[in-house]
Enzyme design. Structure first.
Site: not given
Ligand code: PAF
Length: 287
Positions: A40, A150, A187
């Site tokens: 993030h 993302g 992640m």
């Protein structure tokens, strides 16, 4: 550190955005559901590089959870998130309540058809309607010049891009690359739900995707052959259970049989109750 504001209502965000716009500033937006990690923060840094002011939203959107237990187990780390965003240089965090986003009587749903039929869309009914709807609402509140998403959620990225184009929302959608742990695991906020054994074994996901890239580099183009090899690799982890594995066109999300152009190899794997997704773009040209 920058000026850092936490706002809870759409009206407050609207006023701040008007003030920034009057000062000639460009506004970047990073929508999140909190439980923030380096992935993030890399999106925030991308937005900071492109704009003058960056707003991050933290809203765990109930409309996009198809399983109640998934929503309940979604990690909440608000205080840590705010500290991370302050350190990362974000200017404003929008922290709305569910009523702020979906006031009483809210009855609209945005459905992007076609590209939501495969991969996650096939297994999570209504999920992308929830994502598209909340993004449309958030874009309307924030009115950003750019919004950053993302690449790990590749189908979400394609859905949001399609919606922005179709509805002419006037937001430029930028993509941040996947950020990985040292052993290759992408992640994700959900990684914290893995037990130690699951966490160790979860590295097979990236291992499998890397195997696919190797095969393509060796000249393999057949989707079944590539997928079989990835399945075999991931299957080496006894705790892994593959929900789907598919090679698709990165824009339309339609399955491809032969890799004649860059293709998105996407996978969802369960470790216990934790569902992890990951992907890689496979490029057939050898240059
Ligand atoms: O990727 C996410 O965290 C969510 O799907 C998003 C884009 C914030 C919408 O709720």
């Amino acid at each position: 550190m920058t000026d850092f504001t936490v706002l809870r209502t759409a009206e407050q965000v609207g006023k701040l955005v008007v003030k920034w716009r009057k000062a000639g500033m460009r506004i970047g937006f990073v929508p999140t559901m909190g439980a923030l990690h380096k992935g993030h923060l890399s999106l925030v840094s991308l937005a900071l590089g492109e704009t003058d002011r960056v707003i991050v939203s933290i809203f765990v959107n109930p409309a996009q959870f198809d399983r109640g237990d998934d929503l309940e187990s979604y990690p909440g780390t608000c205080d840590e998130d705010l500290m991370k965003l302050d350190d990362a240089g974000a200017h404003c965090v929008f922290l709305p309540s569910a009523d702020e986003i979906y006031p009483e009587g809210f009855s609209t749903s945005v459905h992007v058809s076609g590209l939501t039929d495969t991969l996650c869309g096939k297994y999570r009914p209504g999920h992308f309607d929830g994502v598209a709807t909340v993004c449309a609402v958030l874009f309307d509140i924030v009115r950003p010049d750019i919004a950053v998403f993302g690449r790990k959620d590749a189908q979400q990225l394609a859905v949001v891009r399609r919606m922005v184009d179709d509805l002419r929302l006037g937001v430029e959608v930028l993509v941040g690359e996947i950020v990985r742990e040292p052993d290759g695991l992408a992640m994700s906020s959900r990684n914290s739900n893995l037990n130690p054994e699951e966490r160790v074994q979860s590295a097979v996901i990236h291992g499998g995707l890397s195997k696919a890239s190797e095969l393509v580099a060796e000249g393999v183009r057949d989707a079944d052959r590539i997928c079989d090899a990835v399945r075999e690799f991931i299957g080496m982890a006894p705790l892994a259970s593959i929900q789907y594995l598919g090679l698709v066109d990165p824009e339309t999300m339609m399955h491809v049989e032969k890799l004649n152009a860059p293709g998105l190899l996407a996978v969802a794997v369960y470790f216990g109750n934790t569902r992890l997704i990951d992907n890689v773009i496979l490029k057939p040209d050898r240059s």
